[in-house]
Scaffold this motif. Structure first.
Motif, PDB file in Angstrom:
ATOM      1  N   LEU A   1       0.827  -1.210   0.000  1.00 14.63           N
ATOM      2  CA  LEU A   1       0.000   0.000   0.000  1.00 14.63           C
ATOM      3  C   LEU A   1       0.863   1.263   0.000  1.00 14.63           C
ATOM      4  O   LEU A   1       0.576   2.229  -0.723  1.00 14.63           O
ATOM      5  CB  LEU A   1      -0.937  -0.009   1.211  1.00 14.63           C
ATOM      6  N   ILE A   2       1.919   1.254   0.814  1.00 16.49           N
ATOM      7  CA  ILE A   2       2.797   2.433   0.870  1.00 16.49           C
ATOM      8  C   ILE A   2       3.495   2.638  -0.477  1.00 16.49           C
ATOM      9  O   ILE A   2       3.541   3.757  -1.012  1.00 16.49           O
ATOM     10  CB  ILE A   2       3.835   2.282   1.995  1.00 16.49           C
ATOM     11  N   THR A   3       4.032   1.548  -1.034  1.00 22.13           N
ATOM     12  CA  THR A   3       4.716   1.659  -2.324  1.00 22.13           C
ATOM     13  C   THR A   3       3.753   2.084  -3.423  1.00 22.13           C
ATOM     14  O   THR A   3       4.086   2.934  -4.263  1.00 22.13           O
ATOM     15  CB  THR A   3       5.371   0.318  -2.688  1.00 22.13           C
ATOM     16  N   LEU A   4       2.547   1.508  -3.416  1.00 25.70           N
ATOM     17  CA  LEU A   4       1.547   1.860  -4.432  1.00 25.70           C
ATOM     18  C   LEU A   4       1.149   3.323  -4.319  1.00 25.70           C
ATOM     19  O   LEU A   4       0.936   4.002  -5.335  1.00 25.70           O
ATOM     20  CB  LEU A   4       0.326   0.953  -4.286  1.00 25.70           C
ATOM     21  N   PHE A   5       1.054   3.831  -3.101  1.00 26.59           N
ATOM     22  CA  PHE A   5       0.712   5.241  -2.905  1.00 26.59           C
ATOM     23  C   PHE A   5       1.755   6.152  -3.566  1.00 26.59           C
ATOM     24  O   PHE A   5       1.403   7.096  -4.291  1.00 26.59           O
ATOM     25  CB  PHE A   5       0.616   5.547  -1.413  1.00 26.59           C
ATOM     26  N   PHE A   6       3.022   5.866  -3.336  1.00 31.39           N
ATOM     27  CA  PHE A   6       4.067   6.704  -3.918  1.00 31.39           C
ATOM     28  C   PHE A   6       4.123   6.556  -5.436  1.00 31.39           C
ATOM     29  O   PHE A   6       4.437   7.521  -6.148  1.00 31.39           O
ATOM     30  CB  PHE A   6       5.423   6.378  -3.301  1.00 31.39           C
ATOM     31  N   ILE A   7       3.823   5.368  -5.949  1.00 30.91           N
ATOM     32  CA  ILE A   7       3.791   5.183  -7.401  1.00 30.91           C
ATOM     33  C   ILE A   7       2.670   6.022  -8.012  1.00 30.91           C
ATOM     34  O   ILE A   7       2.865   6.699  -9.039  1.00 30.91           O
ATOM     35  CB  ILE A   7       3.616   3.694  -7.751  1.00 30.91           C
ATOM     36  N   ILE A   8       1.495   6.007  -7.388  1.00 34.13           N
ATOM     37  CA  ILE A   8       0.369   6.802  -7.893  1.00 34.13           C
ATOM     38  C   ILE A   8       0.704   8.285  -7.850  1.00 34.13           C
ATOM     39  O   ILE A   8       0.430   9.032  -8.801  1.00 34.13           O
ATOM     40  CB  ILE A   8      -0.897   6.488  -7.075  1.00 34.13           C
ATOM     41  N   VAL A   9       1.291   8.725  -6.750  1.00 36.83           N
ATOM     42  CA  VAL A   9       1.662  10.148  -6.627  1.00 36.83           C
ATOM     43  C   VAL A   9       2.676  10.520  -7.696  1.00 36.83           C
ATOM     44  O   VAL A   9       2.576  11.582  -8.334  1.00 36.83           O
ATOM     45  CB  VAL A   9       2.219  10.428  -5.219  1.00 36.83           C
ATOM     46  N   ALA A  10       3.666   9.650  -7.915  1.00 39.04           N
ATOM     47  CA  ALA A  10       4.704   9.954  -8.900  1.00 39.04           C
ATOM     48  C   ALA A  10       4.139  10.023 -10.315  1.00 39.04           C
ATOM     49  O   ALA A  10       4.535  10.878 -11.114  1.00 39.04           O
ATOM     50  CB  ALA A  10       5.815   8.898  -8.827  1.00 39.04           C
ATOM     51  N   VAL A  11       3.222   9.132 -10.621  1.00 39.71           N
ATOM     52  CA  VAL A  11       2.663   9.093 -11.975  1.00 39.71           C
ATOM     53  C   VAL A  11       1.741  10.273 -12.232  1.00 39.71           C
ATOM     54  O   VAL A  11       1.770  10.889 -13.306  1.00 39.71           O
ATOM     55  CB  VAL A  11       1.924   7.760 -12.197  1.00 39.71           C
ATOM     56  N   PHE A  12       0.910  10.630 -11.256  1.00 41.85           N
ATOM     57  CA  PHE A  12      -0.136  11.630 -11.484  1.00 41.85           C
ATOM     58  C   PHE A  12       0.218  13.026 -10.975  1.00 41.85           C
ATOM     59  O   PHE A  12      -0.625  13.931 -11.077  1.00 41.85           O
ATOM     60  CB  PHE A  12      -1.440  11.174 -10.823  1.00 41.85           C
ATOM     61  N   ALA A  13       1.433  13.228 -10.442  1.00 47.40           N
ATOM     62  CA  ALA A  13       1.805  14.557  -9.958  1.00 47.40           C
ATOM     63  C   ALA A  13       1.704  15.620 -11.050  1.00 47.40           C
ATOM     64  O   ALA A  13       1.155  16.710 -10.809  1.00 47.40           O
ATOM     65  CB  ALA A  13       3.207  14.518  -9.351  1.00 47.40           C
ATOM     66  N   PRO A  14       2.215  15.382 -12.275  1.00 48.17           N
ATOM     67  CA  PRO A  14       2.042  16.412 -13.317  1.00 48.17           C
ATOM     68  C   PRO A  14       0.577  16.678 -13.649  1.00 48.17           C
ATOM     69  O   PRO A  14       0.205  17.819 -13.956  1.00 48.17           O
ATOM     70  CB  PRO A  14       2.789  15.824 -14.521  1.00 48.17           C
ATOM     71  N   THR A  15      -0.253  15.645 -13.589  1.00 52.25           N
ATOM     72  CA  THR A  15      -1.680  15.837 -13.852  1.00 52.25           C
ATOM     73  C   THR A  15      -2.316  16.698 -12.774  1.00 52.25           C
ATOM     74  O   THR A  15      -3.133  17.589 -13.059  1.00 52.25           O
ATOM     75  CB  THR A  15      -2.390  14.470 -13.922  1.00 52.25           C
ATOM     76  N   PHE A  16      -1.935  16.450 -11.519  1.00 48.86           N
ATOM     77  CA  PHE A  16      -2.466  17.269 -10.423  1.00 48.86           C
ATOM     78  C   PHE A  16      -2.043  18.730 -10.580  1.00 48.86           C
ATOM     79  O   PHE A  16      -2.819  19.640 -10.282  1.00 48.86           O
ATOM     80  CB  PHE A  16      -1.971  16.724  -9.084  1.00 48.86           C
TER      81      PHE A  16
END
Length: 287
Positions: free
Chosen positions: A25-40
């Motif tokens: 869960l922790i790793t998946l959270f950081f992966i999601i943040v890393a992927v979608f940060a430019p979109t945010f």
């Protein structure tokens, strides 16, 4: 009188599963943040991590700036989230490069043996004896800044680890009867390496991959703190900690707390994931 032997206590199976689930869960959270940060950022949910807000500077956490602002006028929340993107880019590239080079070399060395094995062992042991951070700092001076250059500087120190693990497994597996049967039937060394040995020694690689990724995040943070690795305007946790160091004695705690926590949580998540995978591939080590 023979003393009573008490059974060795073992952790409950659910404990290992829960720890691994937490790591996922922790790793998946950081992966999601890393992927979608430019979109945010495009949607206006994040500030530009490279843009100085000028005013306010050193503002504590608030509704406008959840993690506060730095002495340079950066939004700490945006810098922290984009820092996960930089960390994942470098770490995944570095561990992948070391895996791609270390695994085939370990297979070849363990299977062929002889002079090839001795030469490869000499070079790998030489690299392995050097501290990872020191070797990465030296290579960073040589190759310069950049995502790919930082990945190269990190990957060199991990190649011997994949090499040693795969080589040791290969030397034990190549004496099995099914390998001898394949040789007797005329199978070529390439066929034996790719068809039989590879799939029997690859089980430990995912564990090593996640643990190396966790270690690479710390080394990348060290490079950033020393002003090496990525370009200076790139949001990166180690570099942000260096920028915030001068503000800490004045009571500005948020500029160091949040990047430090992000690095700690990401390393913890990857470490828990690696330990969980180790329990799956090596059940006898749970004790």
């Amino acid at each position: 009188m023979t003393p009573i032997q008490r059974p060795t206590p073992r952790p409950h199976p659910s404990l290992s599963r829960n720890l691994m689930l937490a790591g996922i869960l922790i790793t998946l959270f950081f992966i999601i943040v890393a992927v979608f940060a430019p979109t945010f950022e495009t949607w206006g949910w994040l500030q530009d991590p490279r843009a100085s807000l000028v005013n306010p500077i050193h503002e504590p956490p608030s509704l406008d700036h959840w993690f506060g602002t730095s002495r340079q006028g950066y939004d700490v929340f945006s810098r922290t989230l984009f820092g996960s993107r930089a960390a994942l880019q470098v770490v995944i590239l570095a561990t992948s490069l070391s895996l791609i080079l270390g695994v085939p070399l370990g297979l070849i060395s363990g299977y062929l043996g002889g002079r090839v094995d001795r030469i490869l062992l000499f070079f790998m042991d030489t690299i392995y004896t050097l501290p990872g951070l020191l070797l990465s700092v030296t290579l960073a001076f040589v190759v310069g800044r950049g995502v790919f250059n930082a990945a190269i500087a990190l990957s060199i120190s991990y190649i011997p680890q994949y090499f040693r693990v795969v080589r040791n497994h290969t030397t034990s597996v190549k004496t099995e009867l099914f390998i001898e049967a394949a040789q007797a039937m005329g199978a070529t060394p390439r066929h034996i390496l790719t068809r039989y040995l590879f799939w029997n020694v690859i089980q430990s690689v995912p564990v090593l991959f996640t643990l190396n990724a966790a270690d690479a995040i710390l080394i990348l943070g060290g490079l950033g703190f020393l002003g090496l690795g990525l370009p200076l305007d790139t949001p990166e946790w180690g570099h942000d900690l260096k920028l915030a160091l001068d503000s800490l004695p004045t009571g500005v705690w948020w500029t160091t707390l949040f990047p430090g926590l992000a690095m700690t949580f990401m390393v913890t998540g990857l470490s828990l994931l690696g330990e969980g995978l180790s329990d799956i591939f090596n059940p006898e080590t749970r004790r």
